[in-house]
Design a protein around this motif. Structure first.
Motif, PDB file in Angstrom:
ATOM      1  N   MET A 163     -64.807  33.072  73.000  1.00  0.00           N
ATOM      2  CA  MET A 163     -64.308  33.587  71.399  1.00  0.00           C
ATOM      3  C   MET A 163     -63.121  34.120  71.096  1.00  0.00           C
ATOM      4  O   MET A 163     -61.977  34.484  69.796  1.00  0.00           O
ATOM      5  CB  MET A 163     -65.480  32.761  70.485  1.00  0.00           C
ATOM      6  N   TYR A 164     -63.730  35.700  71.398  1.00  0.00           N
ATOM      7  CA  TYR A 164     -63.426  37.034  71.700  1.00  0.00           C
ATOM      8  C   TYR A 164     -61.117  36.664  71.924  1.00  0.00           C
ATOM      9  O   TYR A 164     -60.513  37.240  70.849  1.00  0.00           O
ATOM     10  CB  TYR A 164     -63.014  37.742  71.628  1.00  0.00           C
ATOM     11  N   GLU A 165     -61.396  36.160  73.071  1.00  0.00           N
ATOM     12  CA  GLU A 165     -60.135  35.843  73.919  1.00  0.00           C
ATOM     13  C   GLU A 165     -59.579  35.074  72.755  1.00  0.00           C
ATOM     14  O   GLU A 165     -58.151  35.431  72.821  1.00  0.00           O
ATOM     15  CB  GLU A 165     -60.200  36.444  75.150  1.00  0.00           C
ATOM     16  N   ILE A 220     -69.649  44.576  66.769  1.00  0.00           N
ATOM     17  CA  ILE A 220     -71.926  44.527  67.764  1.00  0.00           C
ATOM     18  C   ILE A 220     -71.912  42.906  67.222  1.00  0.00           C
ATOM     19  O   ILE A 220     -72.574  42.669  66.126  1.00  0.00           O
ATOM     20  CB  ILE A 220     -72.153  45.081  67.342  1.00  0.00           C
ATOM     21  N   ASP A 221     -71.780  41.927  68.217  1.00  0.00           N
ATOM     22  CA  ASP A 221     -72.258  41.095  68.060  1.00  0.00           C
ATOM     23  C   ASP A 221     -73.489  40.934  68.452  1.00  0.00           C
ATOM     24  O   ASP A 221     -73.888  41.314  69.967  1.00  0.00           O
ATOM     25  CB  ASP A 221     -71.400  39.638  68.710  1.00  0.00           C
ATOM     26  N   GLU A 222     -74.559  40.324  67.725  1.00  0.00           N
ATOM     27  CA  GLU A 222     -75.801  40.675  67.532  1.00  0.00           C
ATOM     28  C   GLU A 222     -76.568  38.849  67.460  1.00  0.00           C
ATOM     29  O   GLU A 222     -77.365  38.717  67.053  1.00  0.00           O
ATOM     30  CB  GLU A 222     -76.534  41.549  66.990  1.00  0.00           C
ATOM     31  N   ALA A 223     -75.715  37.846  68.432  1.00  0.00           N
ATOM     32  CA  ALA A 223     -75.943  36.609  68.063  1.00  0.00           C
ATOM     33  C   ALA A 223     -77.270  36.502  68.590  1.00  0.00           C
ATOM     34  O   ALA A 223     -78.000  35.468  67.803  1.00  0.00           O
ATOM     35  CB  ALA A 223     -75.071  35.813  68.878  1.00  0.00           C
ATOM     36  N   TYR A 224     -78.084  36.630  69.414  1.00  0.00           N
ATOM     37  CA  TYR A 224     -79.550  36.920  70.065  1.00  0.00           C
ATOM     38  C   TYR A 224     -80.266  38.052  69.920  1.00  0.00           C
ATOM     39  O   TYR A 224     -81.252  38.299  70.409  1.00  0.00           O
ATOM     40  CB  TYR A 224     -79.054  36.909  71.730  1.00  0.00           C
ATOM     41  N   ILE A 225     -79.936  38.400  69.164  1.00  0.00           N
ATOM     42  CA  ILE A 225     -80.951  39.877  68.318  1.00  0.00           C
ATOM     43  C   ILE A 225     -82.172  39.655  68.267  1.00  0.00           C
ATOM     44  O   ILE A 225     -83.025  40.264  68.387  1.00  0.00           O
ATOM     45  CB  ILE A 225     -80.718  41.092  66.926  1.00  0.00           C
ATOM     46  N   GLN A 270     -74.008  38.072  63.250  1.00  0.00           N
ATOM     47  CA  GLN A 270     -75.029  37.735  63.358  1.00  0.00           C
ATOM     48  C   GLN A 270     -74.993  36.245  63.069  1.00  0.00           C
ATOM     49  O   GLN A 270     -73.857  36.271  62.509  1.00  0.00           O
ATOM     50  CB  GLN A 270     -76.908  38.097  62.722  1.00  0.00           C
ATOM     51  N   THR A 271     -75.768  35.546  63.209  1.00  0.00           N
ATOM     52  CA  THR A 271     -76.147  33.769  63.048  1.00  0.00           C
ATOM     53  C   THR A 271     -76.570  32.728  62.590  1.00  0.00           C
ATOM     54  O   THR A 271     -77.937  33.745  63.037  1.00  0.00           O
ATOM     55  CB  THR A 271     -74.753  33.066  64.179  1.00  0.00           C
ATOM     56  N   LEU A 272     -76.612  31.794  62.395  1.00  0.00           N
ATOM     57  CA  LEU A 272     -78.395  30.853  61.881  1.00  0.00           C
ATOM     58  C   LEU A 272     -78.396  29.898  63.819  1.00  0.00           C
ATOM     59  O   LEU A 272     -78.985  29.536  63.546  1.00  0.00           O
ATOM     60  CB  LEU A 272     -77.510  30.303  61.068  1.00  0.00           C
ATOM     61  N   VAL A 280     -75.893  23.555  60.515  1.00  0.00           N
ATOM     62  CA  VAL A 280     -74.560  23.521  60.372  1.00  0.00           C
ATOM     63  C   VAL A 280     -73.802  24.497  59.790  1.00  0.00           C
ATOM     64  O   VAL A 280     -73.576  24.989  58.302  1.00  0.00           O
ATOM     65  CB  VAL A 280     -76.041  23.992  58.729  1.00  0.00           C
ATOM     66  N   ARG A 281     -73.790  25.684  60.487  1.00  0.00           N
ATOM     67  CA  ARG A 281     -72.491  26.378  61.143  1.00  0.00           C
ATOM     68  C   ARG A 281     -72.160  27.776  59.659  1.00  0.00           C
ATOM     69  O   ARG A 281     -72.058  27.399  58.633  1.00  0.00           O
ATOM     70  CB  ARG A 281     -71.091  25.930  60.509  1.00  0.00           C
ATOM     71  N   MET A 282     -73.456  28.739  60.008  1.00  0.00           N
ATOM     72  CA  MET A 282     -73.280  30.372  59.526  1.00  0.00           C
ATOM     73  C   MET A 282     -73.368  31.415  60.092  1.00  0.00           C
ATOM     74  O   MET A 282     -74.425  31.376  60.430  1.00  0.00           O
ATOM     75  CB  MET A 282     -74.707  29.466  57.690  1.00  0.00           C
TER      76      MET A 282
HETATM   77  C1  LIG Z   1     -73.545  31.989  69.852  1.00  0.00           C
HETATM   78  C2  LIG Z   1     -72.734  32.813  70.162  1.00  0.00           C
HETATM   79  C3  LIG Z   1     -72.583  33.359  68.729  1.00  0.00           C
HETATM   80  C4  LIG Z   1     -72.735  32.046  68.032  1.00  0.00           C
HETATM   81  O1  LIG Z   1     -71.260  31.803  66.860  1.00  0.00           O
HETATM   82  P1  LIG Z   1     -71.193  30.599  65.578  1.00  0.00           P
HETATM   83  O2  LIG Z   1     -69.919  30.206  65.894  1.00  0.00           O
HETATM   84  O3  LIG Z   1     -72.509  31.287  64.632  1.00  0.00           O
HETATM   85  O4  LIG Z   1     -72.298  29.510  66.379  1.00  0.00           O
HETATM   86  C5  LIG Z   1     -71.685  34.206  68.469  1.00  0.00           C
HETATM   87  N1  LIG Z   1     -71.433  35.344  69.642  1.00  0.00           N
HETATM   88  C6  LIG Z   1     -71.817  34.571  70.503  1.00  0.00           C
HETATM   89  C7  LIG Z   1     -71.799  36.124  71.609  1.00  0.00           C
HETATM   90  C8  LIG Z   1     -72.913  33.749  71.236  1.00  0.00           C
HETATM   91  O5  LIG Z   1     -73.032  33.446  71.721  1.00  0.00           O
END
Ligand SMILES: *Cc1c(COP(=O)(O)O)cnc(C)c1O
Length: 347
Positions: free
Chosen positions: A106-108, A176-181, A203-205, A214-216
């Motif tokens: 998604m960054y790109e 710093i994306d901590e989605a998996y922290i 971070q993310t739910l 639920v998208r947060m």
């Molecule tokens: C899954 C993931 C997310 C989560 O994105 P949402 O829009 O919160 O579902 C974010 N960053 C990374 C690196 C991921 O793998």
């Protein structure tokens, strides 16, 4: 970073922006008759616009994370937070961002949507971050650097010390994306957030909290950055249903910890069982709820598994991931199904 230094990074139109103001911000608590927003008086509570700043959810998060509410931004998934970085800091067609590669797609995609140059810097061979090369790739038009730790798809996490050092060497916003922290043996950067005024921690739910539907998403940063994000977002970006659900779910942190513990046990078991298979060449170390596995034939195994009704992620065409499949840790019986299928591969 001083306010002056921050302002130099912000697009001039965003700095000059007069944000949309809703009556709900100004009078909540005082009023009892709401005739201001052309809402229907029927169908409470869904007839009302949600709290644009999600203060109740932020209070709960503030206790949970040890971060003041004014340092928290909530978005429609992390994806909204990611897109906002471009919309706030990057002038289309002029500015650029620097990102570790491979990393989250998604960054790109958001860079392309916003017409911002995306400069990729390859990881080292052991999948650690090449910090010096990232700095070398930056110039005076670099507004944001992207780091994902633990990283998707490699599973690798950087240490707090390394990231803290790097944040001090960087002259722009560092995300710093901590989605998996929650799955990581390395700690979260939230503990040192006050020492990093140019850093946005995301971070993310969607992962450990089991709530991708639920998208947060959450972003943690100094109040000046959070305030820019609030000015640019859609006023009601997190709906009532999501806010109510999030409050409820954030009250279940013990349950979530138990789920994470189960997934970590399953991850170790899965790694052992995968390592014993002839079609597996290498299992990369992981700090996330997935394993990146180098196989003898990623496309062949991917299609074979699909045929058996098991879907994994084929990363064969991703930089540095030749032959690799990314496998999410599932329920014990799901992981067993995968292993049993792989045992029969090529027979
Ligand atoms: C899954 C993931 C997310 C989560 O994105 P949402 O829009 O919160 O579902 C974010 N960053 C990374 C690196 C991921 O793998």
């Amino acid at each position: 970073m001083t306010n002056m230094e921050l302002e130099k990074l912000v697009r001039p139109n965003i700095l000059a922006l007069e944000p949309y103001s809703c009556a709900r911000n100004e009078f909540s608590g005082v009023a009892s008759v709401w005739l201001d927003a052309n809402e229907s008086p029927f169908n409470a509570p869904y007839n009302r616009y949600p709290d644009p700043l999600q203060l109740e959810v932020k209070e709960r998060l503030s206790h949970l994370k040890g971060v003041p509410a004014e340092s928290i931004f909530l978005g429609n998934g992390s994806d909204e937070c990611i897109d906002l970085m471009y919309r706030i800091f990057c002038r289309p067609g002029i500015d650029n961002v620097v990102a570790m590669s491979p990393s989250y797609g998604m960054y790109e995609v958001c860079a392309s949507v916003n017409d911002v140059e995306y400069r990729k810097v390859s990881l080292n061979d052991d999948f650690s971050i090449n910090f010096d090369a990232m700095l070398a790739a930056a110039d005076e038009c670099t507004k944001v650097m992207w780091i994902c730790s633990p990283n998707n798809p490699t599973g690798t996490a950087a240490s707090i010390d390394d990231l803290l050092d790097f944040s001090k060497r960087v002259n722009c916003i560092l995300v710093i994306d901590e989605a998996y922290i929650d799955f990581s043996s390395k700690g979260s950067m939230l503990a040192v957030l006050p020492q990093m005024p140019n850093v946005v921690v995301m971070q993310t739910l969607s992962k450990a909290w089991g709530s991708a539907g639920v998208r947060m998403g959450m972003a943690f940063a100094c109040p000046a950055i959070v305030s820019l994000m609030n000015n640019v977002k859609y006023p009601y970006n997190v709906n009532i249903l999501t806010q109510r659900y999030a409050l409820e779910q954030l009250g279940k942190s013990d349950e979530i910890k138990a789920h994470v513990a189960t997934l970590l046990e399953q991850r170790e078991l899965l790694k052992q069982q995968l390592a014993a298979l002839p079609c597996v060449k290498k299992i990369h170390p992981t700090d996330a709820n997935f394993v990146l596995v180098e196989t003898v034939d990623a496309d062949g195994i991917y299609n074979y598994l699909l045929d058996k009704g098991v879907v994994v992620r084929n990363r064969n065409r991703v930089e540095m991931c030749l032959g690799c499949l990314r496998i999410t840790v599932g329920l014990p019986e799901e992981n067993l199904t995968l292993i049993n299928c792989l045992k029969n591969y090529g027979k």
